[in-house]
Motif scaffolding. Structure first.
Motif, PDB file in Angstrom:
ATOM      1  N   ILE A  70       0.826  -1.204   0.000  1.00 16.95           N
ATOM      2  CA  ILE A  70       0.000   0.000   0.000  1.00 16.95           C
ATOM      3  C   ILE A  70       0.866   1.262   0.000  1.00 16.95           C
ATOM      4  O   ILE A  70       1.940   1.314   0.595  1.00 16.95           O
ATOM      5  CB  ILE A  70      -0.955   0.004   1.218  1.00 16.95           C
ATOM      6  N   VAL A  71       0.397   2.280  -0.713  1.00 16.75           N
ATOM      7  CA  VAL A  71       1.048   3.591  -0.719  1.00 16.75           C
ATOM      8  C   VAL A  71       0.348   4.440   0.339  1.00 16.75           C
ATOM      9  O   VAL A  71      -0.876   4.559   0.330  1.00 16.75           O
ATOM     10  CB  VAL A  71       0.930   4.269  -2.103  1.00 16.75           C
ATOM     11  N   THR A  72       1.106   5.022   1.253  1.00 18.10           N
ATOM     12  CA  THR A  72       0.496   5.835   2.306  1.00 18.10           C
ATOM     13  C   THR A  72       1.043   7.254   2.268  1.00 18.10           C
ATOM     14  O   THR A  72       2.218   7.478   1.981  1.00 18.10           O
ATOM     15  CB  THR A  72       0.757   5.240   3.705  1.00 18.10           C
ATOM     16  N   LEU A  73       0.172   8.203   2.536  1.00 11.39           N
ATOM     17  CA  LEU A  73       0.559   9.600   2.654  1.00 11.39           C
ATOM     18  C   LEU A  73      -0.390  10.301   3.609  1.00 11.39           C
ATOM     19  O   LEU A  73      -1.470   9.777   3.922  1.00 11.39           O
ATOM     20  CB  LEU A  73       0.553  10.299   1.290  1.00 11.39           C
ATOM     21  N   THR A  74       0.003  11.464   4.094  1.00 11.61           N
ATOM     22  CA  THR A  74      -0.823  12.252   4.998  1.00 11.61           C
ATOM     23  C   THR A  74      -1.387  13.440   4.244  1.00 11.61           C
ATOM     24  O   THR A  74      -0.670  14.113   3.495  1.00 11.61           O
ATOM     25  CB  THR A  74       0.007  12.753   6.200  1.00 11.61           C
ATOM     26  N   GLN A  75      -2.681  13.693   4.424  1.00 13.27           N
ATOM     27  CA  GLN A  75      -3.303  14.805   3.714  1.00 13.27           C
ATOM     28  C   GLN A  75      -2.717  16.130   4.179  1.00 13.27           C
ATOM     29  O   GLN A  75      -2.201  16.246   5.294  1.00 13.27           O
ATOM     30  CB  GLN A  75      -4.814  14.783   3.890  1.00 13.27           C
ATOM     31  N   THR A  76      -2.812  17.137   3.329  1.00 10.00           N
ATOM     32  CA  THR A  76      -2.150  18.414   3.599  1.00 10.00           C
ATOM     33  C   THR A  76      -2.981  19.362   4.452  1.00 10.00           C
ATOM     34  O   THR A  76      -2.419  20.257   5.099  1.00 10.00           O
ATOM     35  CB  THR A  76      -1.810  19.111   2.271  1.00 10.00           C
ATOM     36  N   ARG A  77      -4.306  19.202   4.422  1.00  8.36           N
ATOM     37  CA  ARG A  77      -5.167  20.024   5.283  1.00  8.36           C
ATOM     38  C   ARG A  77      -6.079  19.069   6.051  1.00  8.36           C
ATOM     39  O   ARG A  77      -5.627  18.036   6.503  1.00  8.36           O
ATOM     40  CB  ARG A  77      -5.952  21.035   4.435  1.00  8.36           C
ATOM     41  N   ARG A  78      -7.317  19.424   6.207  1.00  4.69           N
ATOM     42  CA  ARG A  78      -8.266  18.573   6.906  1.00  4.69           C
ATOM     43  C   ARG A  78      -9.477  18.350   6.011  1.00  4.69           C
ATOM     44  O   ARG A  78      -9.743  19.129   5.105  1.00  4.69           O
ATOM     45  CB  ARG A  78      -8.707  19.200   8.233  1.00  4.69           C
ATOM     46  N   GLY A  79     -10.238  17.285   6.288  1.00  7.55           N
ATOM     47  CA  GLY A  79     -11.465  17.027   5.561  1.00  7.55           C
ATOM     48  C   GLY A  79     -11.323  15.952   4.493  1.00  7.55           C
ATOM     49  O   GLY A  79     -10.247  15.739   3.928  1.00  7.55           O
ATOM     50  N   LYS A  80     -12.446  15.285   4.221  1.00 10.15           N
ATOM     51  CA  LYS A  80     -12.445  14.195   3.245  1.00 10.15           C
ATOM     52  C   LYS A  80     -12.083  14.667   1.846  1.00 10.15           C
ATOM     53  O   LYS A  80     -11.390  13.972   1.099  1.00 10.15           O
ATOM     54  CB  LYS A  80     -13.830  13.526   3.226  1.00 10.15           C
ATOM     55  N   GLY A  81     -12.563  15.850   1.465  1.00 15.15           N
ATOM     56  CA  GLY A  81     -12.284  16.363   0.131  1.00 15.15           C
ATOM     57  C   GLY A  81     -10.804  16.582  -0.101  1.00 15.15           C
ATOM     58  O   GLY A  81     -10.264  16.224  -1.160  1.00 15.15           O
ATOM     59  N   ASN A  82     -10.133  17.172   0.878  1.00  9.55           N
ATOM     60  CA  ASN A  82      -8.696  17.389   0.744  1.00  9.55           C
ATOM     61  C   ASN A  82      -7.951  16.064   0.687  1.00  9.55           C
ATOM     62  O   ASN A  82      -6.993  15.899  -0.081  1.00  9.55           O
ATOM     63  CB  ASN A  82      -8.181  18.233   1.903  1.00  9.55           C
TER      64      ASN A  82
END
Length: 273
Positions: A70-82
């Motif tokens: 699996i490729v994992t990363l952390t979103q840059t802001r908050r929320g499902k859309g981001n």
């Protein structure tokens, strides 16, 4: 249909293939227990991308243990859309499948979404309100709200969608630039995130694929109940946010149509208020 649009469609068709590479994008926040169940159920695809929403449990660790590729990363802001926008940018497949981490999406339906796209659609839109679809999770109140919002969208855009607020969708990756989602590299505003960063993302996508003149086909889907944990949805607050999204996207659509531009531009939380 003007000549430029015909040329764009012909170019897209030539670039696409009958055996596309598939990327599954999964936004997740504190879904470690659910990932233990759903990741082994996924069909064999070219890539699975997990976008972590700053979890405080073992979401990422569990995902890597259960599915080492699996490729994992952390979103840059908050929320499902981001989170989804970050996943779309990271995905390498020809086709992107949006897949929730709570266990509500049935992985066995993924081939139907892919087949719909291979047969000519740009965007395969899941629907629970088809004779072959359904839901074990939606409440009577949410069903009524979805029907009202869905009817409003159809009236404004002259479409015939049957399920506006459903997050199980798939599309060709080459349409992402036309969706004009908020840039993921820009930090959150002092007043909050960008419009499209939250749960309104499904509505934003539905409005923008229509505004961009893309071909949408609905795919029957059965929504299962969440396995562990509680939903982050807030019926009234998110319903109001979706209502504002419909009107804001339509205003943007009409303005750009009058100016001769295609698609929609970025919206911030300040513009939607």
């Amino acid at each position: 249909m003007d000549q430029r649009r015909m040329n764009r469609e012909e170019e897209r068709s030539m670039e696409r293939c009958a055996n596309p590479k598939i990327s599954i994008v999964i936004p997740a926040r504190n879904e470690a227990r659910n990932l233990e169940v759903i990741l082994p159920e996924l069909p064999e695809v070219n890539e699975v991308v997990l976008v972590d929403g700053h979890s405080v449990d073992q979401t990422v660790e569990v995902a890597r243990k259960v599915l080492p590729s699996i490729v994992t990363l952390t979103q840059t802001r908050r929320g499902k859309g981001n989170a989804l926008a970050c996943g779309f940018e990271a995905a390498c497949g020809d086709i992107i499948v949006m897949f929730d981490a709570d266990g509500s999406a049935d992985p066995a339906e993924i081939p139907a979404f892919v087949e719909t796209l291979v047969r000519g659609a740009d965007f395969a839109k899941g629907t629970r309100f088809h004779r072959h679809g359904g839901s074990d999770d939606i409440t009577a109140l949410r069903r009524a709200g979805n029907a009202a919002l869905n009817g409003l969208t159809n009236a404004l855009y002259q479409t015939s969608f049957t399920d506006l607020c459903y997050g199980y969708n798939a599309f060709w990756r080459d349409i992402v630039p036309q969706l004009k989602l908020p840039p993921t590299t820009v930090p959150a505003l002092a007043s909050g995130g960008f419009w499209g960063d939250g749960f309104e993302i499904e509505t934003v996508l539905n409005c923008r694929v229509v505004a961009a003149g893309l071909k949408v086909a609905e795919v029957p889907s059965f929504e299962r109940t969440r396995i562990f944990g509680e939903t982050n949805l807030r019926t009234f607050a998110d319903g109001l946010r979706i209502l504002r999204t419909i009107f804001a996207e339509h205003r943007r659509y009409r303005a750009r149509k009058r100016s001769g531009l295609s698609g929609t531009g970025d919206l911030t939380a300040q513009e939607i208020a």
